[in-house]
Design a protein around this motif. Sequence first.
Motif, PDB file in Angstrom:
ATOM      1  N   TYR A  13       0.838  -1.196   0.000  1.00 60.00           N
ATOM      2  CA  TYR A  13       0.000   0.000   0.000  1.00 60.00           C
ATOM      3  C   TYR A  13       0.878   1.253   0.000  1.00 60.00           C
ATOM      4  CZ  TYR A  13      -2.776  -3.620   2.417  1.00 60.00           C
ATOM      5  OH  TYR A  13      -3.394  -4.799   2.792  1.00 60.00           O
TER       6      TYR A  13
ATOM      7  N   TYR B 208       0.234   5.194   1.340  1.00 58.68           N
ATOM      8  CA  TYR B 208      -0.614   6.165   1.999  1.00 58.68           C
ATOM      9  C   TYR B 208       0.119   7.516   2.014  1.00 58.68           C
ATOM     10  CZ  TYR B 208      -3.596   2.510   4.022  1.00 58.68           C
ATOM     11  OH  TYR B 208      -4.473   1.471   4.208  1.00 58.68           O
TER      12      TYR B 208
ATOM     13  N   GLN C 135       0.024  11.208   4.388  1.00 54.90           N
ATOM     14  CA  GLN C 135      -0.477  11.789   5.616  1.00 54.90           C
ATOM     15  C   GLN C 135      -0.116  13.265   5.637  1.00 54.90           C
ATOM     16  OE1 GLN C 135       1.115  10.321   9.403  1.00 54.90           O
ATOM     17  NE2 GLN C 135      -0.906  10.588  10.333  1.00 54.90           N
TER      18      GLN C 135
ATOM     19  N   GLY D  31      -1.530  16.817  10.757  1.00 54.94           N
ATOM     20  CA  GLY D  31      -2.734  16.786  11.577  1.00 54.94           C
ATOM     21  C   GLY D  31      -3.870  15.966  11.002  1.00 54.94           C
ATOM     22  N   MET D  32      -3.557  15.164  10.009  1.00 50.95           N
ATOM     23  CA  MET D  32      -4.602  14.385   9.353  1.00 50.95           C
ATOM     24  C   MET D  32      -4.297  12.896   9.464  1.00 50.95           C
ATOM     25  SD  MET D  32      -6.564  16.765   8.237  1.00 50.95           S
ATOM     26  CE  MET D  32      -7.605  16.034   6.977  1.00 50.95           C
ATOM     27  N   GLY D  33      -5.293  12.120   9.145  1.00 46.85           N
ATOM     28  CA  GLY D  33      -5.085  10.679   9.083  1.00 46.85           C
ATOM     29  C   GLY D  33      -4.425  10.287   7.771  1.00 46.85           C
ATOM     30  N   LEU D  34      -4.316   8.992   7.574  1.00 49.39           N
ATOM     31  CA  LEU D  34      -3.691   8.488   6.360  1.00 49.39           C
ATOM     32  C   LEU D  34      -4.738   8.290   5.275  1.00 49.39           C
ATOM     33  CD1 LEU D  34      -1.957   7.316   8.904  1.00 49.39           C
ATOM     34  CD2 LEU D  34      -0.840   6.013   7.106  1.00 49.39           C
TER      35      LEU D  34
ATOM     36  N   LEU E 226      -5.338   6.483   1.487  1.00 52.93           N
ATOM     37  CA  LEU E 226      -4.800   5.462   0.603  1.00 52.93           C
ATOM     38  C   LEU E 226      -4.674   6.004  -0.806  1.00 52.93           C
ATOM     39  CD1 LEU E 226      -3.968   2.468   0.328  1.00 52.93           C
ATOM     40  CD2 LEU E 226      -6.367   1.965  -0.174  1.00 52.93           C
TER      41      LEU E 226
ATOM     42  N   GLU F 246      -8.092   5.991  -2.456  1.00 53.05           N
ATOM     43  CA  GLU F 246      -8.952   7.153  -2.282  1.00 53.05           C
ATOM     44  C   GLU F 246      -8.448   8.388  -3.018  1.00 53.05           C
ATOM     45  OE1 GLU F 246     -10.804   9.661   1.538  1.00 53.05           O
ATOM     46  OE2 GLU F 246      -9.377   8.029   1.834  1.00 53.05           O
TER      47      GLU F 246
ATOM     48  N   PHE G 126       3.742   7.045   3.333  1.00 54.13           N
ATOM     49  CA  PHE G 126       4.041   5.781   4.001  1.00 54.13           C
ATOM     50  C   PHE G 126       3.737   4.624   3.056  1.00 54.13           C
ATOM     51  CE2 PHE G 126       5.065   6.955   8.269  1.00 54.13           C
ATOM     52  CZ  PHE G 126       4.361   8.117   8.538  1.00 54.13           C
TER      53      PHE G 126
ATOM     54  N   PHE H 263       4.496  -0.889   8.391  1.00 55.33           N
ATOM     55  CA  PHE H 263       4.791   0.381   7.734  1.00 55.33           C
ATOM     56  C   PHE H 263       6.284   0.620   7.611  1.00 55.33           C
ATOM     57  CE2 PHE H 263       0.853   2.742   7.198  1.00 55.33           C
ATOM     58  CZ  PHE H 263      -0.037   2.066   8.018  1.00 55.33           C
ATOM     59  N   GLY H 264       6.659   1.301   6.547  1.00 58.70           N
ATOM     60  CA  GLY H 264       7.982   1.864   6.457  1.00 58.70           C
ATOM     61  C   GLY H 264       8.065   3.111   7.324  1.00 58.70           C
ATOM     62  N   GLU H 265       9.243   3.718   7.370  1.00 58.90           N
ATOM     63  CA  GLU H 265       9.464   4.867   8.248  1.00 58.90           C
ATOM     64  C   GLU H 265       8.919   6.170   7.676  1.00 58.90           C
ATOM     65  OE1 GLU H 265      13.415   3.446  10.718  1.00 58.90           O
ATOM     66  OE2 GLU H 265      13.646   4.876   9.071  1.00 58.90           O
TER      67      GLU H 265
ATOM     68  N   SER I  94       5.937   5.985  12.267  1.00 63.95           N
ATOM     69  CA  SER I  94       4.874   5.351  11.488  1.00 63.95           C
ATOM     70  C   SER I  94       3.849   4.719  12.422  1.00 63.95           C
ATOM     71  CB  SER I  94       5.468   4.311  10.541  1.00 63.95           C
ATOM     72  OG  SER I  94       6.276   3.398  11.237  1.00 63.95           O
ATOM     73  N   PRO I  95       2.625   4.509  11.957  1.00 61.10           N
ATOM     74  CA  PRO I  95       1.586   3.919  12.809  1.00 61.10           C
ATOM     75  C   PRO I  95       1.880   2.462  13.131  1.00 61.10           C
ATOM     76  CG  PRO I  95       0.647   5.023  10.883  1.00 61.10           C
ATOM     77  CD  PRO I  95       2.110   4.892  10.640  1.00 61.10           C
TER      78      PRO I  95
ATOM     79  N   LEU J 275      -5.183   6.576  15.914  1.00 61.62           N
ATOM     80  CA  LEU J 275      -5.917   6.589  14.655  1.00 61.62           C
ATOM     81  C   LEU J 275      -6.915   5.436  14.633  1.00 61.62           C
ATOM     82  CD1 LEU J 275      -2.792   7.049  12.368  1.00 61.62           C
ATOM     83  CD2 LEU J 275      -4.502   8.798  12.806  1.00 61.62           C
TER      84      LEU J 275
ATOM     85  N   PHE K 130      -8.842   5.666   7.332  1.00 57.68           N
ATOM     86  CA  PHE K 130      -8.405   6.181   8.615  1.00 57.68           C
ATOM     87  C   PHE K 130      -9.158   7.446   8.996  1.00 57.68           C
ATOM     88  CE2 PHE K 130      -4.643   3.862  10.004  1.00 57.68           C
ATOM     89  CZ  PHE K 130      -4.252   3.180   8.865  1.00 57.68           C
ATOM     90  N   GLY K 131      -9.382   7.608  10.298  1.00 57.07           N
ATOM     91  CA  GLY K 131      -9.805   8.891  10.822  1.00 57.07           C
ATOM     92  C   GLY K 131      -8.613   9.819  10.918  1.00 57.07           C
ATOM     93  N   THR K 132      -8.865  11.063  11.358  1.00 54.26           N
ATOM     94  CA  THR K 132      -7.792  12.054  11.432  1.00 54.26           C
ATOM     95  C   THR K 132      -6.940  11.900  12.673  1.00 54.26           C
ATOM     96  OG1 THR K 132      -9.334  13.596  12.446  1.00 54.26           O
ATOM     97  CG2 THR K 132      -9.043  13.760  10.067  1.00 54.26           C
ATOM     98  N   GLY K 133      -7.397  11.072  13.615  1.00 52.83           N
ATOM     99  CA  GLY K 133      -6.590  10.808  14.795  1.00 52.83           C
ATOM    100  C   GLY K 133      -6.919  11.713  15.964  1.00 52.83           C
TER     101      GLY K 133
END
Lengths: 115, 107
Positions: free
Chosen positions: A33, A35, A37, A40-43, A45, A59, A90, A106-108, B43-44, B88, B97-100
Amino acid sequence: NAGVTQTPKFRILKIGQSMTLQCTQDMNHNYMYWYRQDPGMGLKLIYYSVGAGITDKGEVPNGYNVSRSTTEDFPLRLELAAPSQTSVYFCASSNAGTVDTGELFFGEGSRLTVL
Amino acid sequence: QKEVEQNSGPLSVPEGAIASLNCTYSDRGSQSFFWYRQYSGKSPELIMFIYSNGDKEDGRFTAQLNKASQYVSLLIRDSQPSDSATYLCAVNLLLTFGTGTSLTVIP
């Protein structure tokens, strides 16, 4: 066992430039995958792949391309960089045994700035 | 548009208290729900997943799911400063995902 490796970790691009974010995993995972980010937001896709030769849009795919020629590699291509693509990217992977648990490895992350 | 909503916080709790994090989702057909923890600049990482209505406990963490009300929550008991992170919520196997929610545990 390195897990998921992303390169580069940081990059600054000028508007209109192109680049490829590299992602490699050594866990023999089928699923991979990308992603992004934003602060202040989520991830969100971008693209995903369920195996070599198979990719599909997520998305937010506009402005990006991917390929999956091997199980290990899943590069993300930005053709004409725009400021809206400034983000942290990510790469992640999972296998059939863990996809139901939602466990992504996940990668870094790769921090990209477009100026 | 399938959405996952979280209160962005920040949420501050004293050490030893219970931290309660909430998440609502719009797709009534959602089947699987996940909580990830993300430390600043990292990372998550997956904390828990839940599929069935009710509670699921893992150590100090409890995930709660109510499909009728379309919410999922995460309780952290005996909060520690090391729990300070962004949490998250994610839904379904492609992980929307949500915004956290940013959590700070004050010593």
